[in-house]
Enzyme design. Structure first.
Site, PDB file in Angstrom:
ATOM      1  N   THR A  22      -4.842   1.063  -2.422  1.00  0.00           N
ATOM      2  CA  THR A  22      -5.556   2.246  -2.390  1.00  0.00           C
ATOM      3  C   THR A  22      -5.560   2.398  -3.799  1.00  0.00           C
ATOM      4  OG1 THR A  22      -4.440   3.186  -0.300  1.00  0.00           O
ATOM      5  CG2 THR A  22      -5.307   4.689  -1.873  1.00  0.00           C
ATOM      6  N   ASP A  75       0.863  -1.181  -0.051  1.00  0.00           N
ATOM      7  CA  ASP A  75      -0.064   0.054   0.037  1.00  0.00           C
ATOM      8  C   ASP A  75       0.980   1.226  -0.010  1.00  0.00           C
ATOM      9  OD1 ASP A  75      -2.863   1.338   2.049  1.00  0.00           O
ATOM     10  OD2 ASP A  75      -2.302   1.418  -0.065  1.00  0.00           O
ATOM     11  N   ASP A 121       3.009   2.581   8.059  1.00  0.00           N
ATOM     12  CA  ASP A 121       1.688   1.699   7.724  1.00  0.00           C
ATOM     13  C   ASP A 121       1.661   0.535   7.054  1.00  0.00           C
ATOM     14  OD1 ASP A 121      -1.508   3.045   6.357  1.00  0.00           O
ATOM     15  OD2 ASP A 121      -0.960   1.551   7.957  1.00  0.00           O
ATOM     16  N   ASN A 172       1.808   7.411   3.046  1.00  0.00           N
ATOM     17  CA  ASN A 172       2.311   6.273   3.915  1.00  0.00           C
ATOM     18  C   ASN A 172       3.768   6.526   3.575  1.00  0.00           C
ATOM     19  OD1 ASN A 172       0.145   4.995   4.597  1.00  0.00           O
ATOM     20  ND2 ASN A 172       0.064   3.606   2.998  1.00  0.00           N
ATOM     21  N   LYS A 198       2.004   4.802  -0.846  1.00  0.00           N
ATOM     22  CA  LYS A 198       1.432   5.969  -1.587  1.00  0.00           C
ATOM     23  C   LYS A 198       2.121   7.098  -0.682  1.00  0.00           C
ATOM     24  CE  LYS A 198      -2.368   5.174   1.570  1.00  0.00           C
ATOM     25  NZ  LYS A 198      -3.741   4.997   1.521  1.00  0.00           N
TER      26      LYS A 198
HETATM   27  N1  LIG Z   1       5.278   7.785  12.944  1.00  0.00           N
HETATM   28  C1  LIG Z   1       4.784   8.746  12.700  1.00  0.00           C
HETATM   29  N2  LIG Z   1       5.188  10.015  12.842  1.00  0.00           N
HETATM   30  C2  LIG Z   1       4.312  11.128  12.456  1.00  0.00           C
HETATM   31  N3  LIG Z   1       2.877  11.048  12.083  1.00  0.00           N
HETATM   32  C3  LIG Z   1       2.514  10.104  12.146  1.00  0.00           C
HETATM   33  C4  LIG Z   1       3.252   8.712  12.369  1.00  0.00           C
HETATM   34  N4  LIG Z   1       2.388   7.675  12.150  1.00  0.00           N
HETATM   35  C5  LIG Z   1       1.232   8.347  11.559  1.00  0.00           C
HETATM   36  N5  LIG Z   1       1.273   9.313  11.780  1.00  0.00           N
HETATM   37  C6  LIG Z   1       0.082  10.527  11.351  1.00  0.00           C
HETATM   38  O1  LIG Z   1      -0.875  10.167  11.940  1.00  0.00           O
HETATM   39  C7  LIG Z   1      -1.958   9.798  11.078  1.00  0.00           C
HETATM   40  C8  LIG Z   1      -2.779   8.627  11.451  1.00  0.00           C
HETATM   41  O2  LIG Z   1      -1.854   7.573  11.138  1.00  0.00           O
HETATM   42  P1  LIG Z   1      -2.274   6.046  11.395  1.00  0.00           P
HETATM   43  O3  LIG Z   1      -1.288   5.028  10.806  1.00  0.00           O
HETATM   44  O4  LIG Z   1      -2.898   5.674  12.729  1.00  0.00           O
HETATM   45  O5  LIG Z   1      -3.578   5.896  10.318  1.00  0.00           O
HETATM   46  P2  LIG Z   1      -3.493   6.228   8.783  1.00  0.00           P
HETATM   47  O6  LIG Z   1      -2.690   4.918   8.426  1.00  0.00           O
HETATM   48  O7  LIG Z   1      -3.259   7.074   8.153  1.00  0.00           O
HETATM   49  O8  LIG Z   1      -5.107   5.660   8.444  1.00  0.00           O
HETATM   50  P3  LIG Z   1      -5.681   4.185   8.074  1.00  0.00           P
HETATM   51  O9  LIG Z   1      -5.435   3.447   9.261  1.00  0.00           O
HETATM   52  O10 LIG Z   1      -7.201   4.503   8.055  1.00  0.00           O
HETATM   53  O11 LIG Z   1      -4.962   3.903   6.923  1.00  0.00           O
HETATM   54  C9  LIG Z   1      -1.366   9.751   9.792  1.00  0.00           C
HETATM   55  O12 LIG Z   1      -2.015  10.329   8.869  1.00  0.00           O
HETATM   56  C10 LIG Z   1      -0.156  10.563   9.769  1.00  0.00           C
HETATM   57  O13 LIG Z   1       0.021  11.722   9.116  1.00  0.00           O
END
Ligand SMILES: Nc1ncnc2c1ncn2[C@@H]1O[C@H](COP(=O)(O)OP(=O)(O)OP(=O)(O)O)[C@@H](O)[C@H]1O
Ligand SMILES: O=C(O)[C@@H]1CCC(=O)N(CCc2ccc(Cl)cc2)[C@H]1c1ccccc1Cl
Length: 314
Positions: free
Chosen positions: A200, A157, A175, A162, A159
């Site tokens: 996606t 995934d 992710d 991520n 993109k």
């Molecule tokens: N290690 C990190 N450092 C900084 N920001 C982060 C980090 N991991 C995630 N984020 C931010 O937090 C948001 C949520 O991340 P999370 O992985 O929880 O969900 P997601 O993967 O974006 O959504 P989904 O689970 O629906 O795919 C992301 O959009 C990203 O911008």
């Protein structure tokens, strides 16, 4: 550590008989070890919060997952996949997982805090990247993909959302909940097909749409889409809805805007190939070396890539 001869501990206090015979040197971290700060973002099943380890002031991003929600949405499998794949990863271009712990309501993943957020934000802000920036980021993403694949992991995934950026504006791929760990079959080879639908729409590979099976080469298809997007400012396959987007992908219906640099066009055309085994980068280590040798990456020093300063995006 030998069990205590009497029930007095070092400072002479009475200790309960039930105390462990020794004090474990590394105590499992828990919520109390961190001071939580601002929310960095929300996912479908998670909230990511900035946090500081009280014992050493180190900063992290803590991904907090609500157990009830995960169970209700039947995503327990993804939680275990994310944990198991992240645990295998140790690479500068991949978000590192330091600790995991839980309490009655939530699961916690303590991760690198990528302070500059998502690559997508910069594509939207700048419209498009110049060739130096495109080469640098494409090379860092490819370096991370090469490492993942060497560990038998397909991301599936990839993109711009991520692909996070740290305080040095270097890539941190995240992710891994929809990643696939390729099992070693009997004679130690990897079975090369992962079967379950993920991805996606704009970045999903034709083989995933047609055979519902991703392979390592599916990540190179996504790389092709990302390189196209860094230069054109939009992904190559974008329909009015997901179905239209899928049609464009399986029919390889895309074109280059005027001014798209020739060397980048040549690389993208060799990545956006319908047959995964004919895609540049496929064919194991030799395949990846052929991809890294493409003239688009001319000037990239793969051995010092992660020590180099990121080119100025603005
Ligand atoms: N290690 C990190 N450092 C900084 N920001 C982060 C980090 N991991 C995630 N984020 C931010 O937090 C948001 C949520 O991340 P999370 O992985 O929880 O969900 P997601 O993967 O974006 O959504 P989904 O689970 O629906 O795919 C992301 O959009 C990203 O911008
Ligand atoms: O795999 C592990 O490291 C442990 C093993 C013990 C354990 O109970 N968990 C949590 C399992 C789990 C997964 C999903 C939900 Cl909704 C609830 C519990 C696992 C866990 C703990 C914290 C964070 C993530 C995970 Cl998968």
């Amino acid at each position: 550590i030998p069990p205590r001869s009497n029930s007095n501990n070092d400072n002479g206090q009475q200790t309960p008989k039930t105390q462990l015979s020794h004090t474990p040197s590394v105590r499992k971290k828990g919520v109390k070890d961190f001071e939580f700060g601002k929310t960095l973002g929300e996912g479908s099943y998670s909230t990511v919060v900035a946090a500081r380890d009280r014992s050493n002031n180190r900063e992290y991003a803590v991904k907090i997952l609500d157990k009830k929600h995960i169970i209700k949405e039947k995503k327990v499998k993804y939680v275990n996949i994310e944990k198991n794949t992240l645990n295998k990863m140790n690479h500068p271009g991949i978000v590192r997982l330091y600790y995991t712990f839980q309490d009655p309501d939530s699961l916690y993943f303590v991760l690198d805090h990528a302070k500059n957020g998502e690559l997508l934000t910069f594509i939207k802000k700048l419209g498009s990247f110049d060739m130096d920036c495109t080469k640098f980021y494409a090379a860092q993403i490819l370096s991370a993909i090469e490492y993942m694949h060497s560990q038998g992991v397909i991301h599936r995934d990839l993109k711009p959302e991520n692909i996070l950026l740290d305080d040095k504006m270097h890539v941190k791929v995240t992710d891994f909940g929809t990643a696939k760990i390729l099992e070693q079959n009997a004679d130690g080879e990897e079975d090369d097909r992962a079967n379950s639908f993920v991805g996606t729409a704009e970045y999903v590979s034709p083989e995933l749409l047609k055979e519902k099976a991703a392979c390592k080469s599916s990540d190179f298809w996504a790389l092709g889409c990302i390189i196209y997007q860094l230069i054109a400012g939009r992904p190559p396959f974008k329909g009015a809805n997901e179905y239209r987007t899928f049609q464009k992908i399986v029919n390889l219906e895309y074109s280059f805007p005027d001014g798209f640099p020739t060397v980048a066009r040549d690389l993208v055309q060799k990545l956006l190939v319908l047959n995964p085994s004919e895609r540049l980068g496929s064919g194991g280590k030799a395949g990846v070396e052929r991809l890294k040798a493409h003239s688009f990456f001319q000037g990239i020093d793969w051995d010092t890539l992660w020590q180099q300063p990121a080119p100025n995006l603005l």
